[in-house]
Design an enzyme around this catalytic site. Structure first.
Site, PDB file in Angstrom:
ATOM      1  N   GLN A  42       0.848  -1.197   0.000  1.00 56.04           N
ATOM      2  CA  GLN A  42       0.000   0.000   0.000  1.00 56.04           C
ATOM      3  C   GLN A  42       0.887   1.251   0.000  1.00 56.04           C
ATOM      4  O   GLN A  42       1.787   1.382   0.832  1.00 56.04           O
ATOM      5  CB  GLN A  42      -0.880  -0.038   1.250  1.00 56.04           C
ATOM      6  CG  GLN A  42      -1.328   1.287   1.810  1.00 56.04           C
ATOM      7  CD  GLN A  42      -2.408   1.947   0.989  1.00 56.04           C
ATOM      8  OE1 GLN A  42      -2.137   2.903   0.281  1.00 56.04           O
ATOM      9  NE2 GLN A  42      -3.614   1.425   1.063  1.00 56.04           N
ATOM     10  N   LEU A  65     -20.401   3.619   4.445  1.00 57.39           N
ATOM     11  CA  LEU A  65     -21.279   3.812   3.296  1.00 57.39           C
ATOM     12  C   LEU A  65     -20.666   3.321   1.992  1.00 57.39           C
ATOM     13  O   LEU A  65     -21.393   2.987   1.053  1.00 57.39           O
ATOM     14  CB  LEU A  65     -21.636   5.300   3.163  1.00 57.39           C
ATOM     15  CG  LEU A  65     -22.300   5.921   4.404  1.00 57.39           C
ATOM     16  CD1 LEU A  65     -22.599   7.386   4.161  1.00 57.39           C
ATOM     17  CD2 LEU A  65     -23.566   5.160   4.770  1.00 57.39           C
ATOM     18  N   GLN A  66     -19.358   3.286   1.911  1.00 55.35           N
ATOM     19  CA  GLN A  66     -18.692   2.899   0.667  1.00 55.35           C
ATOM     20  C   GLN A  66     -17.930   1.599   0.887  1.00 55.35           C
ATOM     21  O   GLN A  66     -17.113   1.486   1.799  1.00 55.35           O
ATOM     22  CB  GLN A  66     -17.721   3.997   0.227  1.00 55.35           C
ATOM     23  CG  GLN A  66     -17.131   3.769  -1.141  1.00 55.35           C
ATOM     24  CD  GLN A  66     -16.290   4.966  -1.573  1.00 55.35           C
ATOM     25  OE1 GLN A  66     -15.946   5.807  -0.756  1.00 55.35           O
ATOM     26  NE2 GLN A  66     -15.951   5.025  -2.844  1.00 55.35           N
ATOM     27  N   GLU A  83      -8.020   1.171   2.491  1.00 51.80           N
ATOM     28  CA  GLU A  83      -7.452   0.805   3.794  1.00 51.80           C
ATOM     29  C   GLU A  83      -7.803   1.836   4.864  1.00 51.80           C
ATOM     30  O   GLU A  83      -8.020   1.492   6.025  1.00 51.80           O
ATOM     31  CB  GLU A  83      -5.930   0.639   3.718  1.00 51.80           C
ATOM     32  CG  GLU A  83      -5.358   0.181   5.047  1.00 51.80           C
ATOM     33  CD  GLU A  83      -3.862  -0.039   5.057  1.00 51.80           C
ATOM     34  OE1 GLU A  83      -3.291  -0.079   6.165  1.00 51.80           O
ATOM     35  OE2 GLU A  83      -3.259  -0.142   3.975  1.00 51.80           O
TER      36      GLU A  83
END
Length: 295
Positions: A42, A65-66, A83
């Site tokens: 990452q 929400l996502q 992340e």
């Protein structure tokens, strides 16, 4: 599998084109958080604690929400993008989170993670530079090819990657936000690491602008001796010093004997008109100077 072309069009385009292609898993599954783990490659290594806590508070109130984009691996599911949302969800105490499970190759995982970070959050300049470097090394890309994938100019990629030439201490200043990328590029004009570190520390200590840093950089280009030397005080002749002492003692005040623009000058210090009158009377041997022009 994601293609370079889709990545070049950006994250939203990629997700939109391939939604529903996973097959064995629904696009919005719920997975326990202990079955999900971060991607070790990452690009983002540092998460702002305050921002992370704010997001965690929002998740407690409204939920996540996502969904988080993941891919399956031998240890469960690896995060491809999201992340920061995953870390905040754990802080919020969520036991499971919504995910989108996709079949994404090793080649494309870092590209997608980097694009997601660049488009949705602000990578610090060092994280972006290291992400670019890793993409190029893992995929054998040129700067021009990488710029095309990321929808950036080649010069933007080149300028970002130049920061990797900074000494580690200066890179830390950039990572921590004490220096901007503009400051860092100005510091790079100094050829040696010692000079770069000294200039960086001076910029931070004095709060210098990028323009001021650019102006100062040439003075650090050939070591410490390149910094402007303090002006040497002109040596006063011994006779001047002796005369000043004797006059000062005789007049009971401070006297300077010095050269000013090629001319010799005696300066006698006094505090008031009354003291001036006393000095004049002492010098001319009279007692008729009262310090006033009135008759």
């Amino acid at each position: 599998m994601a293609r370079k072309g889709g990545l070049g069009r950006g994250l939203e385009s990629l997700l939109g084109e391939t939604a529903g292609e996973v097959g064995e898993s629904p696009a919005d599954a719920e997975l326990p958080v202990d079955q999900i783990h971060p991607n070790p490659d990452q690009p983002r290594k540092h998460f702002d604690e305050d921002a992370l806590n704010e997001l965690a508070d929002s998740i407690r109130q409204n939920g996540l929400l996502q969904p988080i984009l993941v891919r399956k691996d031998r240890d469960g599911c690896e995060i491809v993008a999201g992340e920061r949302r995953y870390q905040a969800a754990r802080r919020a105490g969520l036991q499971s989170v919504p995910v989108t499970i996709r079949d994404i190759s090793d080649e494309d995982v870092l590209k997608l993670a980097l694009i997601e970070n660049l488009q949705r959050t602000d990578l610090n300049p060092m994280e972006a530079a290291r992400g670019y470097q890793l993409l190029m090394e893992q995929n054998g890309l040129t700067q021009e090819e990488l710029a095309s994938i990321l929808s950036k100019s080649r010069s933007a990629v080149a300028n970002a990657m130049r920061l990797l030439a900074l000494p580690e201490r200066v890179q830390e200043y950039v990572r921590d936000g004490e220096l901007s990328s503009g400051h860092a590029r100005a510091i790079l004009s100094v050829p040696d690491d010692e000079g770069r570190i000294r200039l960086a520390e001076r910029v931070i200590a004095e709060g210098l602008s990028v323009r001021q840093t650019e102006t100062l950089a040439p003075l650090f280009s050939v070591g410490p001796q390149a910094e402007p030397a303090p002006k040497q005080k002109r040596q006063v002749p011994q006779t001047f010093q002796t005369a000043a002492k004797r006059l000062g003692s005789a007049l009971n005040t401070k006297v300077r004997v010095r050269q000013v623009r090629g001319k010799n000058r005696i300066e006698i210090e006094f505090a008031s008109e009354e003291e001036l009158a006393q000095l004049v009377n002492r010098l001319d041997g009279t007692n008729d100077f009262a310090g006033s022009d009135e008759e």
